[in-house]
Enzyme design. Sequence first.
Site, PDB file in Angstrom:
ATOM      1  N   CYS A 131       0.826  -1.205   0.000  1.00  0.00           N
ATOM      2  CA  CYS A 131       0.000   0.000   0.000  1.00  0.00           C
ATOM      3  C   CYS A 131       0.867   1.263   0.000  1.00  0.00           C
ATOM      4  O   CYS A 131       2.006   1.252  -0.486  1.00  0.00           O
ATOM      5  CB  CYS A 131      -0.976  -0.008   1.179  1.00  0.00           C
ATOM      6  N   ASP A 200      -3.290   1.297   9.828  1.00  0.00           N
ATOM      7  CA  ASP A 200      -4.448   2.166   9.924  1.00  0.00           C
ATOM      8  C   ASP A 200      -4.815   2.311  11.393  1.00  0.00           C
ATOM      9  O   ASP A 200      -5.133   3.392  11.865  1.00  0.00           O
ATOM     10  CB  ASP A 200      -5.604   1.552   9.149  1.00  0.00           C
TER      11      ASP A 200
HETATM   12  C1  RUB Z   1      -3.898   3.174   3.716  1.00  0.00           C
HETATM   13  C2  RUB Z   1      -3.176   2.243   4.605  1.00  0.00           C
HETATM   14  C3  RUB Z   1      -1.907   2.767   5.185  1.00  0.00           C
HETATM   15  C4  RUB Z   1      -2.193   3.288   6.590  1.00  0.00           C
HETATM   16  C5  RUB Z   1      -1.010   4.109   7.108  1.00  0.00           C
HETATM   17  O1  RUB Z   1      -5.197   2.740   3.400  1.00  0.00           O
HETATM   18  O2  RUB Z   1      -3.583   1.148   4.917  1.00  0.00           O
HETATM   19  O3  RUB Z   1      -0.926   1.791   5.299  1.00  0.00           O
HETATM   20  O4  RUB Z   1      -3.350   4.120   6.568  1.00  0.00           O
HETATM   21  O5  RUB Z   1      -0.808   5.267   6.350  1.00  0.00           O
HETATM   22  P1  RUB Z   1      -6.144   3.701   2.522  1.00  0.00           P
HETATM   23  P2  RUB Z   1       0.080   6.476   6.951  1.00  0.00           P
HETATM   24  O6  RUB Z   1      -5.421   3.947   1.233  1.00  0.00           O
HETATM   25  O7  RUB Z   1      -7.408   2.900   2.388  1.00  0.00           O
HETATM   26  O8  RUB Z   1      -6.373   4.973   3.322  1.00  0.00           O
HETATM   27  O9  RUB Z   1       1.354   5.876   7.418  1.00  0.00           O
HETATM   28  O10 RUB Z   1       0.261   7.445   5.817  1.00  0.00           O
HETATM   29  O11 RUB Z   1      -0.700   7.065   8.093  1.00  0.00           O
END
Ligand code: RUB
Length: 318
Positions: A131, A200
């Site tokens: 991701c 998340d």
């Molecule tokens: C994004 C996702 C990311 C976490 C952490 O999912 O799973 O790994 O949110 O992101 P989506 P960060 O694309 O559905 O939002 O480290 O930028 O907080």
Amino acid sequence: MTDPKLAPAVEETAEAIATMEIRGAATIASGAAEALATQAREIEADDPAAFRASMRAAARTLHETRPTAVSLPNALRYVLRRMAGDDVGALRRSILDAVEEFVRQLDRAQDDLGEIGANRLADGDTVMTHCHSTDALACVEAAVAQGKEIEAIVKETRPRNQGHITAEQLRDAGVPVTLIVDSAARRYLDDVDHVVVGADSIAADGSVINKVGTSGLAVNARERGVPIMTAAQTIKLHPETLTGHTVEIEMRDEAEVIAPDARAAIGEISVENPAFDVTPPRYMDAIVTEHGQFPPESIVTLMRELFGEGAARPWAEP
Ligand code: RUB
């Protein structure tokens, strides 16, 4: 009583979070906090009660966008808890100060955890990503800034291909990138020294909730003997799990998985699109936060320290 008025920026931010134009837990948190600041700046309220009600209404609208992303309620809670004052001017200032401090802390937390995560990476390492996580990227970028040569194998991450964003940002940081389809991950783990993912949210038992596919990657990494870390600011810790609540997984539009006409051509099928999955703590080597790195099972100690006061829902008050 009529509903309090919302600043257009609140509606726009809510829409952008819902459609994932603003996405990723940390970016959602800062986007929501900034929207509260705009609400505080732009809304005309006759008295303190009306101002408070309008702030809570703005927070409710933002909260409903992606209700399972814990950084969102954590951000709203941080700001609304600091709303204080006897007149509208003082209340407004308290919100603006809280948002400024929140965003500053978020940036600092990401820099600090990046340094800690980078220490787990060695010169010449190849990392695998899943991701797009700004916290995970902070670790790789800090390692590069330390002078380490890092290469990356980047999973495209169906259905929305946020891996493409990761690939672009790593290229911008000078990291050689190989993009793969998700199902090739196990094959390429043999070429990988460290898997780096974001979160998340993180539950009190150390389970990591992250973009769907993380748990399969973690199990495969363990089977191949490749260490895996989660980079996550403490804004991702889920306070309600301290009192036994389970984490709800967001289900997204089926059209993200298959276009309606392609689906119709197949015939009668059902389609599921969970946005996140749960990686049990035993498959994760470390959770890296701005307060240091932790074995997943001990994250509960940090959670108690930070969220001892519980998980109020100030936006839900009348
Ligand atoms: C994004 C996702 C990311 C976490 C952490 O999912 O799973 O790994 O949110 O992101 P989506 P960060 O694309 O559905 O939002 O480290 O930028 O907080």
